[in-house]
Structure formats: C-alpha cells, structure tokens
Design an enzyme around this catalytic site. Structure first.
Site, PDB file in Angstrom:
ATOM      1  N   GLU A 126      53.923  29.864  33.480  1.00  0.00           N
ATOM      2  CA  GLU A 126      53.568  31.095  34.202  1.00  0.00           C
ATOM      3  C   GLU A 126      53.483  30.713  35.678  1.00  0.00           C
ATOM      4  O   GLU A 126      52.555  30.031  36.083  1.00  0.00           O
ATOM      5  CB  GLU A 126      52.242  31.654  33.694  1.00  0.00           C
ATOM      6  CG  GLU A 126      51.946  33.035  34.251  1.00  0.00           C
ATOM      7  CD  GLU A 126      50.720  33.685  33.628  1.00  0.00           C
ATOM      8  OE1 GLU A 126      49.850  32.954  33.143  1.00  0.00           O
ATOM      9  OE2 GLU A 126      50.648  34.925  33.637  1.00  0.00           O
ATOM     10  N   HIS A 138      47.058  33.070  40.912  1.00  0.00           N
ATOM     11  CA  HIS A 138      47.980  31.965  41.204  1.00  0.00           C
ATOM     12  C   HIS A 138      47.919  31.650  42.701  1.00  0.00           C
ATOM     13  O   HIS A 138      47.769  32.552  43.519  1.00  0.00           O
ATOM     14  CB  HIS A 138      49.413  32.334  40.803  1.00  0.00           C
ATOM     15  CG  HIS A 138      49.598  32.432  39.314  1.00  0.00           C
ATOM     16  ND1 HIS A 138      50.238  31.469  38.586  1.00  0.00           N
ATOM     17  CD2 HIS A 138      49.185  33.368  38.428  1.00  0.00           C
ATOM     18  CE1 HIS A 138      50.231  31.817  37.302  1.00  0.00           C
ATOM     19  NE2 HIS A 138      49.596  32.969  37.188  1.00  0.00           N
ATOM     20  N   ASN A 216      49.049  44.532  33.595  1.00  0.00           N
ATOM     21  CA  ASN A 216      48.349  43.649  34.521  1.00  0.00           C
ATOM     22  C   ASN A 216      49.351  42.902  35.403  1.00  0.00           C
ATOM     23  O   ASN A 216      50.376  42.424  34.923  1.00  0.00           O
ATOM     24  CB  ASN A 216      47.474  42.637  33.757  1.00  0.00           C
ATOM     25  CG  ASN A 216      46.405  43.332  32.917  1.00  0.00           C
ATOM     26  OD1 ASN A 216      46.409  43.237  31.700  1.00  0.00           O
ATOM     27  ND2 ASN A 216      45.529  44.071  33.575  1.00  0.00           N
ATOM     28  N   ARG A 224      57.019  59.462  40.338  1.00  0.00           N
ATOM     29  CA  ARG A 224      58.347  59.308  40.936  1.00  0.00           C
ATOM     30  C   ARG A 224      58.828  57.855  40.934  1.00  0.00           C
ATOM     31  O   ARG A 224      59.981  57.574  41.215  1.00  0.00           O
ATOM     32  CB  ARG A 224      58.339  59.808  42.375  1.00  0.00           C
ATOM     33  CG  ARG A 224      58.337  61.301  42.477  1.00  0.00           C
ATOM     34  CD  ARG A 224      58.478  61.703  43.934  1.00  0.00           C
ATOM     35  NE  ARG A 224      57.544  62.757  44.272  1.00  0.00           N
ATOM     36  CZ  ARG A 224      57.713  64.031  43.949  1.00  0.00           C
ATOM     37  NH1 ARG A 224      58.759  64.409  43.280  1.00  0.00           N
ATOM     38  NH2 ARG A 224      56.822  64.933  44.299  1.00  0.00           N
ATOM     39  N   ASP A 245      40.811  42.571  25.533  1.00  0.00           N
ATOM     40  CA  ASP A 245      39.473  41.984  25.697  1.00  0.00           C
ATOM     41  C   ASP A 245      38.468  42.989  26.244  1.00  0.00           C
ATOM     42  O   ASP A 245      37.312  42.642  26.502  1.00  0.00           O
ATOM     43  CB  ASP A 245      39.530  40.755  26.624  1.00  0.00           C
ATOM     44  CG  ASP A 245      39.937  41.118  28.052  1.00  0.00           C
ATOM     45  OD1 ASP A 245      40.425  42.248  28.270  1.00  0.00           O
ATOM     46  OD2 ASP A 245      39.773  40.271  28.944  1.00  0.00           O
ATOM     47  N   HIS A 248      40.785  43.699  30.627  1.00  0.00           N
ATOM     48  CA  HIS A 248      42.122  43.797  31.211  1.00  0.00           C
ATOM     49  C   HIS A 248      42.743  45.181  31.029  1.00  0.00           C
ATOM     50  O   HIS A 248      43.571  45.595  31.837  1.00  0.00           O
ATOM     51  CB  HIS A 248      43.058  42.751  30.601  1.00  0.00           C
ATOM     52  CG  HIS A 248      42.901  41.385  31.195  1.00  0.00           C
ATOM     53  ND1 HIS A 248      41.852  40.560  30.884  1.00  0.00           N
ATOM     54  CD2 HIS A 248      43.657  40.713  32.087  1.00  0.00           C
ATOM     55  CE1 HIS A 248      41.983  39.436  31.555  1.00  0.00           C
ATOM     56  NE2 HIS A 248      43.058  39.502  32.292  1.00  0.00           N
ATOM     57  N   ASP A 271      45.618  35.128  26.961  1.00  0.00           N
ATOM     58  CA  ASP A 271      45.635  34.689  28.369  1.00  0.00           C
ATOM     59  C   ASP A 271      44.324  33.959  28.668  1.00  0.00           C
ATOM     60  O   ASP A 271      43.792  34.039  29.776  1.00  0.00           O
ATOM     61  CB  ASP A 271      45.834  35.886  29.310  1.00  0.00           C
ATOM     62  CG  ASP A 271      46.270  35.460  30.711  1.00  0.00           C
ATOM     63  OD1 ASP A 271      46.603  34.278  30.904  1.00  0.00           O
ATOM     64  OD2 ASP A 271      46.245  36.312  31.620  1.00  0.00           O
ATOM     65  N   ALA A 306      40.917  36.323  36.477  1.00  0.00           N
ATOM     66  CA  ALA A 306      41.570  35.012  36.359  1.00  0.00           C
ATOM     67  C   ALA A 306      41.644  34.608  34.894  1.00  0.00           C
ATOM     68  O   ALA A 306      40.900  33.769  34.416  1.00  0.00           O
ATOM     69  CB  ALA A 306      40.794  33.976  37.172  1.00  0.00           C
TER      70      ALA A 306
HETATM   71 ZN   LIG Z   1      48.304  33.705  31.985  1.00  0.00          ZN
END
Ligand SMILES: [Zn+2]
Length: 387
Positions: A126, A138, A216, A224, A245, A248, A271, A306
C-alpha cells in the site's frame, strides 16, 4: 494427529457451506484437511447451538497484538499473525505502508520468507504509488508516481509473494503499472486515489480488480462527479474492500456497497494496525506516529484515521447483528471472495472436503468460541481463553 487414521467430527452445528447453511451438519477433520467421510476412530465435538464458518481471510492488514508487519522482526510479524488467528483470521496478507523503496524491498524479502513458511499468504504493497491529496496515513515526502520499473523492483523483491498493490492509477505511469501487475498475476487495487469516474474506468479496463477500502481515501460520490466510487461499484470486474469497524464507514454506506455490488463482490478487511487485539496507546504506522484512543487510530500530526484496531470476528459480528446482513453473505465477503482474489480458493475459503481445515466456531451471539487452522485448534471450543 496428522497422518494417523483418526478423524475429528464436529457435529450438531449450523454449517455454512458454499451451497447454503446446513442445520445439524457436521464437519469431518482428518489431519490438516476437511474430509468427506470419517475413519473408524473418531473424536466427536458436540457444537449444538453454534455456527461453523470458514476461517476468515484478511487481504489488507498492517499488524496487531502490539506488533507491526511494516517494521520489526519476523517474530514481531508472527505475534501480530497469532493475535489475528485468535480472532478467526486463519489466512492473512501482510500490508506495508509507504516507505523508502529500498527499505520496502528489504521488508518484502522478510515477508516473502514468512510467506514461504506458510505463516502469511503474501504481501500487499500500500503505497508509495498513491496520490498526495488522498494520502491518509502515508508519509507525503516518500510518495511517488507509479513507475512500472519500480513496481517491478518490488515484485521481484517479494520472490513470488506479492499479491496486491494499492495504486492511484490516475497518476502518470498508473495505467502502465496496472498492466504490468496484471501481467504478473498481482492484483492492481485502486486506492488512495483522486481519480475521476472516467479515469477509474480506464484503470479497470487496464486490469485493476480491487477497490482499496471503498469510500475511504477517495473523492466522495457527487451528482455531477460520480468519481471512483460509482465506477468501482458498478463494474462486475471489481471487488470492493470494506472496513466494518463502525468508524471508517456509516452503516448505510456499507449497506449501499453490499446492495449495489452484491455479496460476491465485497471483501471485508480490517486494515488493522498494531493496536488491534491489544489496546489504546501510542504506536507507529511505518514512519508516522499514531495515537489510539477508544480503539480509534489517528495520526498524531493532522489527525487522519490511521488504519483500524479491527479484528475480523468483530467485523463478522457487526455485519450480521448490526447491519443485518445474511450470515451466508458475510461468509462470502470475509472468506470466499478474498481467498479467490489471492488465488487460494482451491485450498481455503470454504468448508469443502480436500481443503485445509480452517474454520471458526461462533456461538448464537456470533462470538468466537473456536478457531481451527490446518486441523489444529488455535482456540479450543472446550476452553476458550479470555482475551
Ligand atoms: Zn491499509
């Protein structure tokens, strides 16, 4: 156990098979496999009042039990793997996060060894080939445009263990990278993306087959500008990952995805990061500091979500009890679909003779009472340790 002419018969439970649920069914375990019939010598485990479902398959997971798949030793990785196994995840693809390319290549080598040992089922990269404006957790200065040569470098570093790359396919080099991944039999997943509807369709035509945590880290659906969400939901070639969860996704968003894509095109993922199955506190996700409060993981800087602290048993229970999804649909999304995507459905992902005896025993409230992996109890239904 393995190799002897002795079977274990799990009887009396509601068994969820690919063809439907069988009440008062039984599952016969012979060595590490599910068998079609029992030997003379058998041990019977009465599971009346329980469900038996296939072991969960998590294709997007960064860690758990206080340990990370993105840093630390092989033993740390195993600690995280074991934590998730206790929660029913018998197969797990380890996810990395954005890092320096050489560092990621070294990480891939370590995770490849654990894949060869059968402890994990491969690697999901990822980042770093994601869009800075949808970067989530990230590190921005390490992000780069997708470059087929660099994608190739990571595939090679993984020695056959690369299963999936999450890419922002609208960036320069994105479509060529998708084609390269498809040629190598590695899943190209669209995510952390700012693509338009049209750009997303182009990526699917190029060979992308997964939507990384749909909703997400991507533009919302607007009247539109339907964006990636509409393109991903409507296309039969795409399986959408969902993180159930309670943080999210709004339940209505989850329901919309299940309803529109159909259960055969959903993969429930965690995740998860280190705090899954562990507790609140301060952690790291790759190079970034994360604070976990009340089970919600956020970057210390900026406050982005995160990853999650989710385990798949909780996702299963939420999906059935809160979202009122049929058990069979949830089983499809949490076991069969991800097993098919990562190319392991011949071995796992459903309760069928010849496959590995990977299964989860749930009570009537959908709490885990037993977990079997490769024919051995990880959590025994006779005495479940308090977690
Ligand atoms: Zn991830």
């Amino acid at each position: 156990m393995s190799g002897s002419a002795h079977s274990t018969v799990l009887s009396g439970a509601r068994v969820v098979l690919p063809t439907g649920t069988v009440a008062g069914g039984r599952v016969i375990v012979d060595g590490d496999r599910i068998a079609g019939s029992a030997h003379d010598a058998t041990t019977t485990v009465d599971l009346t009042g329980h469900w038996i479902v296939p072991g969960f398959v998590d294709m997007h997971n960064h860690g758990g039990g206080g340990a990370s798949f993105t840093s630390g030793t092989a033993e740390d990785v195993l600690k995280g793997v074991r934590t998730h196994r206790e929660h029913g995840t018998t197969t797990l693809v380890a996810s990395t996060v954005t890092g320096d390319l050489d560092e990621l290549a070294r990480r891939a080598a370590l995770l490849a060894e654990l894949t060869q040992q059968g402890e994990i089922a491969g690697i999901h990269f990822e980042g770093p080939f994601i869009n800075p404006c949808r970067k989530g957790a990230h590190k921005e200065d390490l992000l780069r445009d997708p470059d087929p040569a660099e994608v190739r470098k990571l595939i090679d570093a993984a020695h056959g263990a690369a299963r999936m790359f999450t890419l922002a396919t609208e960036l320069p080099g994105g479509l060529d990278s998708v084609r390269l991944l498809a040629e190598h039999g590695v899943i190209a997943a669209i995510g952390h993306t700012d693509a338009t509807y049209e750009q997303t369709r182009a990526a699917i035509d190029a060979g992308a087959t997964v939507a990384t945590h749909l909703f997400n880290a991507m533009p919302p659906l607007a009247h539109r500008e339907p964006g990636p969400i509409a393109a991903l939901l409507e296309d039969e070639r795409i399986t959408v990952e969902l993180i159930n969860d309670g943080t999210h996704l709004h339940p209505a968003a989850l329901e919309l995805a299940f309803h529109h894509a159909g259960a055969h095109r959903v993969a429930l993922i965690t995740d998860a990061m280190d705090a899954a199955g562990f507790g609140d506190g301060t952690y790291h996700l790759g190079p970034l500091e994360v604070e976990v409060k009340h089970g919600v993981a956020r970057l210390v800087e900026g406050g982005s979500i995160a990853g999650s602290t989710l385990t798949l048993d909780t996702a299963f229970k939420r999906s059935v009890t809160l979202d009122k999804l049929p058990v069979e649909s949830v089983v499809q999304a949490i076991s069969a679909n991800p097993a098919k995507l990562i190319g392991l459905y011949d071995e796992i992902g459903s309760l069928e003779p010849g496959k590995y005896a990977d299964l989860v025993v749930l009570d009537a409230a959908f709490d885990v009472k037993g977990v079997m992996r490769r024919g051995e109890w990880i959590v025994s239904p006779a005495a479940r340790p308090a977690i």
